[in-house]
Design a protein around this motif. Sequence first.
Motif, PDB file in Angstrom:
ATOM      1  N   VAL A   1       0.850  -1.195   0.000  1.00  0.00           N
ATOM      2  CA  VAL A   1       0.000   0.000   0.000  1.00  0.00           C
ATOM      3  C   VAL A   1       0.882   1.240   0.000  1.00  0.00           C
ATOM      4  CG1 VAL A   1      -1.783  -1.228   1.307  1.00  0.00           C
ATOM      5  CG2 VAL A   1      -0.171   0.246   2.520  1.00  0.00           C
ATOM      6  N   LEU A   2       0.376   2.300  -0.629  1.00  0.00           N
ATOM      7  CA  LEU A   2       1.049   3.586  -0.576  1.00  0.00           C
ATOM      8  C   LEU A   2       0.006   4.671  -0.791  1.00  0.00           C
ATOM      9  CD1 LEU A   2       4.544   4.452  -1.986  1.00  0.00           C
ATOM     10  CD2 LEU A   2       2.718   6.149  -1.923  1.00  0.00           C
ATOM     11  N   GLY A   3      -0.264   5.441   0.248  1.00  0.00           N
ATOM     12  CA  GLY A   3      -1.257   6.498   0.157  1.00  0.00           C
ATOM     13  C   GLY A   3      -0.802   7.618  -0.763  1.00  0.00           C
ATOM     14  N   GLY A   4      -1.758   8.218  -1.484  1.00  0.00           N
ATOM     15  CA  GLY A   4      -1.429   9.283  -2.417  1.00  0.00           C
ATOM     16  C   GLY A   4      -0.965   8.730  -3.744  1.00  0.00           C
ATOM     17  N   SER A   5      -0.233   9.541  -4.495  1.00  0.00           N
ATOM     18  CA  SER A   5       0.208   9.158  -5.837  1.00  0.00           C
ATOM     19  C   SER A   5       1.369   8.171  -5.738  1.00  0.00           C
ATOM     20  CB  SER A   5       0.649  10.401  -6.618  1.00  0.00           C
ATOM     21  OG  SER A   5      -0.416  11.339  -6.706  1.00  0.00           O
ATOM     22  N   GLY A   6       1.128   6.924  -6.174  1.00  0.00           N
ATOM     23  CA  GLY A   6       2.130   5.895  -5.925  1.00  0.00           C
ATOM     24  C   GLY A   6       2.601   5.111  -7.124  1.00  0.00           C
ATOM     25  N   ALA A   7       2.452   5.649  -8.334  1.00  0.00           N
ATOM     26  CA  ALA A   7       2.888   4.905  -9.515  1.00  0.00           C
ATOM     27  C   ALA A   7       4.380   4.581  -9.464  1.00  0.00           C
ATOM     28  CB  ALA A   7       2.564   5.696 -10.782  1.00  0.00           C
ATOM     29  N   PHE A   8       5.165   5.476  -8.868  1.00  0.00           N
ATOM     30  CA  PHE A   8       6.619   5.287  -8.831  1.00  0.00           C
ATOM     31  C   PHE A   8       7.031   4.034  -8.064  1.00  0.00           C
ATOM     32  CE2 PHE A   8       5.546   7.570  -4.989  1.00  0.00           C
ATOM     33  CZ  PHE A   8       6.357   7.003  -4.028  1.00  0.00           C
ATOM     34  N   ALA A   9       6.139   3.512  -7.209  1.00  0.00           N
ATOM     35  CA  ALA A   9       6.492   2.376  -6.363  1.00  0.00           C
ATOM     36  C   ALA A   9       5.959   1.046  -6.881  1.00  0.00           C
ATOM     37  CB  ALA A   9       5.990   2.610  -4.939  1.00  0.00           C
TER      38      ALA A   9
ATOM     39  N   THR B   1      -2.924   1.944  -4.281  1.00  0.00           N
ATOM     40  CA  THR B   1      -2.430   3.315  -4.270  1.00  0.00           C
ATOM     41  C   THR B   1      -3.446   4.189  -4.998  1.00  0.00           C
ATOM     42  OG1 THR B   1      -0.501   4.684  -4.748  1.00  0.00           O
ATOM     43  CG2 THR B   1      -1.055   2.987  -6.387  1.00  0.00           C
ATOM     44  N   SER B   2      -2.986   5.290  -5.607  1.00  0.00           N
ATOM     45  CA  SER B   2      -3.918   6.150  -6.336  1.00  0.00           C
ATOM     46  C   SER B   2      -3.203   6.896  -7.461  1.00  0.00           C
ATOM     47  CB  SER B   2      -4.570   7.166  -5.389  1.00  0.00           C
ATOM     48  OG  SER B   2      -3.634   8.139  -4.960  1.00  0.00           O
ATOM     49  N   ASP B   3      -3.996   7.578  -8.276  1.00  0.00           N
ATOM     50  CA  ASP B   3      -3.510   8.452  -9.352  1.00  0.00           C
ATOM     51  C   ASP B   3      -2.734   7.707 -10.438  1.00  0.00           C
ATOM     52  OD1 ASP B   3      -4.636  10.448  -7.838  1.00  0.00           O
ATOM     53  OD2 ASP B   3      -2.743  11.244  -7.096  1.00  0.00           O
ATOM     54  N   LEU B   4      -3.080   6.442 -10.674  1.00  0.00           N
ATOM     55  CA  LEU B   4      -2.414   5.693 -11.734  1.00  0.00           C
ATOM     56  C   LEU B   4      -2.936   6.143 -13.102  1.00  0.00           C
ATOM     57  CD1 LEU B   4      -2.389   2.064 -10.260  1.00  0.00           C
ATOM     58  CD2 LEU B   4      -0.579   3.792 -10.181  1.00  0.00           C
ATOM     59  N   LYS B   5      -2.015   6.361 -14.033  1.00  0.00           N
ATOM     60  CA  LYS B   5      -2.385   6.745 -15.389  1.00  0.00           C
ATOM     61  C   LYS B   5      -2.590   5.493 -16.254  1.00  0.00           C
ATOM     62  CE  LYS B   5       0.181  11.098 -15.157  1.00  0.00           C
ATOM     63  NZ  LYS B   5       1.282  11.907 -15.753  1.00  0.00           N
ATOM     64  N   TYR B   6      -3.188   5.703 -17.403  1.00  0.00           N
ATOM     65  CA  TYR B   6      -3.533   4.617 -18.328  1.00  0.00           C
ATOM     66  C   TYR B   6      -2.357   3.666 -18.562  1.00  0.00           C
ATOM     67  CZ  TYR B   6      -4.861   2.446 -22.817  1.00  0.00           C
ATOM     68  OH  TYR B   6      -5.121   1.559 -23.824  1.00  0.00           O
TER      69      TYR B   6
ATOM     70  N   HIS C   1      -7.141   9.248  -4.655  1.00  0.00           N
ATOM     71  CA  HIS C   1      -6.167   9.959  -3.816  1.00  0.00           C
ATOM     72  C   HIS C   1      -6.752  10.284  -2.439  1.00  0.00           C
ATOM     73  CE1 HIS C   1      -2.405  12.584  -3.916  1.00  0.00           C
ATOM     74  NE2 HIS C   1      -2.929  12.774  -2.717  1.00  0.00           N
ATOM     75  N   TYR C   2      -7.889  10.945  -2.434  1.00  0.00           N
ATOM     76  CA  TYR C   2      -8.525  11.313  -1.161  1.00  0.00           C
ATOM     77  C   TYR C   2      -8.828  10.068  -0.344  1.00  0.00           C
ATOM     78  CZ  TYR C   2     -12.060  13.031   2.118  1.00  0.00           C
ATOM     79  OH  TYR C   2     -12.770  13.321   3.256  1.00  0.00           O
ATOM     80  N   GLU C   3      -9.368   9.058  -1.001  1.00  0.00           N
ATOM     81  CA  GLU C   3      -9.754   7.836  -0.296  1.00  0.00           C
ATOM     82  C   GLU C   3      -8.551   7.147   0.361  1.00  0.00           C
ATOM     83  OE1 GLU C   3     -12.958   8.890  -3.061  1.00  0.00           O
ATOM     84  OE2 GLU C   3     -10.781   8.752  -3.264  1.00  0.00           O
ATOM     85  N   SER C   4      -7.395   7.224  -0.284  1.00  0.00           N
ATOM     86  CA  SER C   4      -6.215   6.555   0.266  1.00  0.00           C
ATOM     87  C   SER C   4      -5.646   7.277   1.484  1.00  0.00           C
ATOM     88  CB  SER C   4      -5.131   6.429  -0.813  1.00  0.00           C
ATOM     89  OG  SER C   4      -4.541   7.685  -1.094  1.00  0.00           O
ATOM     90  N   GLU C   5      -5.997   8.560   1.643  1.00  0.00           N
ATOM     91  CA  GLU C   5      -5.423   9.352   2.740  1.00  0.00           C
ATOM     92  C   GLU C   5      -6.453   9.811   3.762  1.00  0.00           C
ATOM     93  OE1 GLU C   5      -1.724  11.333   0.206  1.00  0.00           O
ATOM     94  OE2 GLU C   5      -3.603  12.441   0.418  1.00  0.00           O
ATOM     95  N   GLN C   6      -7.706   9.426   3.577  1.00  0.00           N
ATOM     96  CA  GLN C   6      -8.774   9.960   4.427  1.00  0.00           C
ATOM     97  C   GLN C   6      -8.616   9.639   5.908  1.00  0.00           C
ATOM     98  OE1 GLN C   6     -12.604   7.731   3.812  1.00  0.00           O
ATOM     99  NE2 GLN C   6     -11.390   6.584   2.322  1.00  0.00           N
ATOM    100  N   PHE C   7      -7.968   8.521   6.235  1.00  0.00           N
ATOM    101  CA  PHE C   7      -7.842   8.118   7.639  1.00  0.00           C
ATOM    102  C   PHE C   7      -6.730   8.884   8.355  1.00  0.00           C
ATOM    103  CE2 PHE C   7      -9.178   4.476   5.023  1.00  0.00           C
ATOM    104  CZ  PHE C   7     -10.499   4.395   5.464  1.00  0.00           C
TER     105      PHE C   7
END
Length: 364
Positions: free
Chosen positions: A283-291, A305-310, A327-333
């Motif tokens: 898991v990685l909250g926020g934009s995590g494509a790099f991982a 994670t979130s913010d993955l592009k096509y 993005h919001y959902e991954s960090e809401q807690f």
Amino acid sequence: MKVKDFTSALEEIAPLNYAEGFDNVGLLVGDYNDEVTKVLVCLDTTPEVVDEAIKEGANLIISFHPIVFSGLKKLNGKTYVERAVIKAIKYGINIYATHTALDNSFDGVNRGIVNQLGLINAKVLIPKNDILKQLVTYVPTEAAEKLKLALYEAGAGKIGNYDSCGFLVEGKGNFRPLEGANPTIGKVGDLEEVAETRIEIIVPQHCEGKILNALFANHPYEEVAYSLINLVNKNQYIGLGMIGELETEMDEKSFITYLKDKMNTPIVRHSRLLDKPIKKIAVLGGSGAFAIKNALAAGADAYITSDLKYHEFFSAEDQIVLMDVGHYESEQFTINLISSYLKEKFSNFVIFNSGIITNPVNYS
């Protein structure tokens, strides 16, 4: 209580030097010495959140995301960032952001996701390096115990779930005091040989100043001999993302349903399902494509994670299921994580969560 009391407490679990180089963390608006009335905790400091603080009589906003991310060249209210900052300054509201400092904390954002999903055996996915140093110093043997304990008290020697970690070895030191010296041991002009203890100890960078102060305050020599060495070691308890396991594996579709429920999200964008059980999860909250590559290397069955592009979904390579929860959902807690921690520290102070949903993404 002052602003610095609350920020110092938060920095115990999320020191600012944990933050990534691109980030903008710390006190963004205000004065560390301001007296605090109430504390509002939020994910984003929008103008509406500042209005909420004004209405509720709170003059300290602790936000996960920084409202000022890049340089502001003008403050004329044309953007929501400028409007939030102008209003905060006008009404004397302090704004503090923790962002990737908390992302990199073992007890931070990704621990919140791990706990929400009920994962066990969790560890950091991408351990952070270059945040540890090694202190080496030499002290008369009879003074070694006092100095060692003072260094530990200042934060040296803490590694993961252990503290007071150090290495001591006894030997002989040589020195000759020159004209103008005021030696603790020996006489000016005489070559001295002293029974000394070499102390080697880890220094977390965020404690460096405090530890060096302890070294100079408790070392008996006029001229303290020491080395402070940068280490490239990775810290297994600090870094981005986490990886853990479900207690009981699930099939992919059941896990997606479970994920939607636990993360309170109406939709999960994902790569091709592989008809394999889901057990090990990164898991990685926020934009995590790099991982993605890190999740693959760790042998994860799924990466959340979130913010993955096509085109980034192709990176799954039919080896892992990539799951974008938003993005919001991954960090809401994170809001509850921050406020719960501060309430434990300041049990008699009003600390409350923002009631405004700042998620800019809507689903229809």
